[in-house]
Design an enzyme around this catalytic site. Structure first.
Site, mmCIF file in Angstrom:
data_model
loop_
_atom_site.group_PDB
_atom_site.id
_atom_site.type_symbol
_atom_site.label_atom_id
_atom_site.label_comp_id
_atom_site.label_asym_id
_atom_site.label_seq_id
_atom_site.Cartn_x
_atom_site.Cartn_y
_atom_site.Cartn_z
ATOM 1 N N ASP A 17 0.900 -1.072 -0.077
ATOM 2 C CA ASP A 17 -0.021 -0.274 -0.060
ATOM 3 C C ASP A 17 0.861 1.187 -0.036
ATOM 4 O OD1 ASP A 17 -2.256 1.231 0.053
ATOM 5 O OD2 ASP A 17 -2.834 1.086 1.966
ATOM 6 N N ASN A 65 -10.522 -3.214 -6.785
ATOM 7 C CA ASN A 65 -9.713 -2.086 -7.264
ATOM 8 C C ASN A 65 -10.396 -1.662 -8.762
ATOM 9 O OD1 ASN A 65 -6.678 -3.138 -6.132
ATOM 10 N ND2 ASN A 65 -7.687 -1.489 -5.485
HETATM 11 C C1 FPP Z 1 -1.672 0.301 -3.578
HETATM 12 O O1 FPP Z 1 -1.317 1.666 -3.309
HETATM 13 C C2 FPP Z 1 -1.045 -0.388 -4.512
HETATM 14 C C3 FPP Z 1 -1.802 -1.061 -5.406
HETATM 15 C C4 FPP Z 1 -3.516 -0.963 -5.602
HETATM 16 C C5 FPP Z 1 -1.305 -1.602 -6.542
HETATM 17 C C6 FPP Z 1 -0.137 -2.618 -6.353
HETATM 18 C C7 FPP Z 1 0.664 -2.593 -7.610
HETATM 19 C C8 FPP Z 1 2.020 -2.720 -7.869
HETATM 20 C C9 FPP Z 1 2.812 -2.289 -6.696
HETATM 21 C C10 FPP Z 1 2.453 -2.699 -8.881
HETATM 22 C C11 FPP Z 1 2.171 -3.870 -9.847
HETATM 23 C C12 FPP Z 1 2.659 -5.118 -9.336
HETATM 24 C C13 FPP Z 1 3.300 -6.014 -10.133
HETATM 25 C C14 FPP Z 1 3.511 -7.392 -9.458
HETATM 26 C C15 FPP Z 1 4.172 -5.749 -11.234
HETATM 27 P P1 FPP Z 1 -2.338 2.854 -3.495
HETATM 28 O O2 FPP Z 1 -2.427 3.240 -5.158
HETATM 29 O O3 FPP Z 1 -3.726 2.202 -2.912
HETATM 30 O O4 FPP Z 1 -1.829 3.738 -2.683
HETATM 31 P P2 FPP Z 1 -2.235 5.021 -1.765
HETATM 32 O O5 FPP Z 1 -3.294 4.288 -0.671
HETATM 33 O O6 FPP Z 1 -1.364 5.681 -1.191
HETATM 34 O O7 FPP Z 1 -3.446 5.607 -2.839
#
Ligand code: FPP
Length: 238
Positions: A17, A65
Site C-alpha cells: 500500500d 480495485n
Molecule cells: C496500493 O497503493 C497499490 C496498488 C493498488 C497496486 C499495487 C501494484 C503494484 C505495486 C505494481 C504492480 C505489481 C506487480 C506485481 C508488477 P495505492 O494506490 O492504494 O496507494 P495510496 O493508498 O497511497 O493511494
C-alpha cells in the site's frame, strides 16, 4: 521442526500500500507510484531469497480495485504485462516459480496471456515461489470454493458430511501452497482489506508506516525479526 519453531517465515504475504501517496509526496501522477512499486517487487524477490523466505504473495489488484479510474486500472494492467515482459527471463534464470491467485480469467486478455505464459514457463521450479494476487478477494475465494464443493455434492462425487476444514482448504485457489506465516502491510493502515481471509487465520501481522516504493531490505529484515521474536501459539497455550 515444528512450524512454531521456525526462525524465518516460510511464506510472507504483503499488502503493497501507499504507491499513490508516495507519488503525491513527489508531485508525480499516481501511476509513477505504481511503476516504482513494481520495481520494488523485483527487489523484494531478491531479499526473500537472501533471507530464506520460500513463498511471497503480493496483493497487486483486488476485486475492489476495478472501482478506480479507468486510466489507473489500464495502467496497472499495462504495468503487469511490462513486468512479465522485463522480468520473466530473470525469474527463469533464478528458478522462481510464478503463480497467480484470484479470478485471473476476468482480467484483460493481454494480461491473461502474459500471466499464463509466465506460469507455464516457470512451472518446473520449486525453490522460490512468487504469487501475485490479481482480481483477488478473500470473500470471492471462499465463495468460489463453496461453489466448487456444492457442484461436487450435486454431482454426487462428494458427501456433504465429509466437508471439513482440510477439504474446504483443498478447494481454495492454490491448495498446495502453505498458509502465510507473516503478513506485512505498508503505509500504516490497520486493515486486512479482503486479503487471504482464510489463509491468514494464524499469521503474524507487521504494519509499517513506510510507503511501498520505499520499503527497504532493512525494513523487510525488521519485519522478519519481529516475527521471529513473537511466540506463535496457534490458539493453544504456550
Ligand atoms: C496500493 O497503493 C497499490 C496498488 C493498488 C497496486 C499495487 C501494484 C503494484 C505495486 C505494481 C504492480 C505489481 C506487480 C506485481 C508488477 P495505492 O494506490 O492504494 O496507494 P495510496 O493508498 O497511497 O493511494
Amino acid at each position: 521442526m515444528g512450524e512454531s519453531e521456525r526462525s524465518v517465515p516460510r511464506h510472507v504475504a504483503i499488502i503493497m500500500d501507499g504507491n499513490g501517496r508516495w507519488a503525491a509526496r513527489r508531485g508525480l501522477p499516481r501511476v509513477e507510484g505504481h511503476i516504482a512499486g513494481a520495481e520494488k517487487v523485483k527487489d523484494l524477490l531478491r531479499y526473500a531469497k537472501e533471507f530464506g523466505v520460500e513463498y511471497l504473495t503480493l496483493y497487486a489488484f483486488s476485486t475492489e480495485n476495478w472501482k478506480r479510474p479507468k486510466e489507473e486500472v489500464d495502467a496497472l494492467m499495462e504495468l503487469l504485462s511490462r513486468f512479465i515482459g522485463e522480468y520473466l527471463e530473470e525469474m527463469k534464470k533464478e528458478e522462481v516459480r510464478f503463480l497467480v491467485t484470484g479470478r485471473m480469467d476476468a482480467l484483460p486478455e493481454r494480461a491473461v496471456q502474459d500471466l499464463k505464459r509466465a506460469i507455464a514457463e516457470t512451472a518446473e521450479f520449486r525453490g522460490h515461489t512468487l504469487i501475485v494476487a490479481l482480481n483477488y478477494g478473500g470473500r470471492a475465494e471462499i465463495v468460489d470454493a463453496a461453489r466448487k464443493i456444492a457442484e461436487e455434492a450435486r454431482a454426487g462425487t462428494l458427501d456433504p458430511a465429509r466437508i471439513d476444514e482440510p477439504l474446504f482448504a483443498r478447494h481454495l485457489y492454490l491448495p498446495e501452497i502453505p498458509d502465510p506465516d507473516l503478513m506485512i502491510r505498508t503505509s500504516g493502515e490497520l486493515r486486512l482489506s479482503n486479503f487471504l481471509l482464510w489463509e491468514l487465520s494464524y499469521a503474524e501481522f507487521y504494519v509499517t508506516e513506510t510507503f511501498w516504493p520505499d520499503f527497504s531490505r532493512e525494513e523487510f529484515q525488521k519485519a522478519i525479526e519481529a516475527y521471529t521474536k513473537r511466540n506463535r501459539r496457534f490458539g493453544g497455550r504456550k
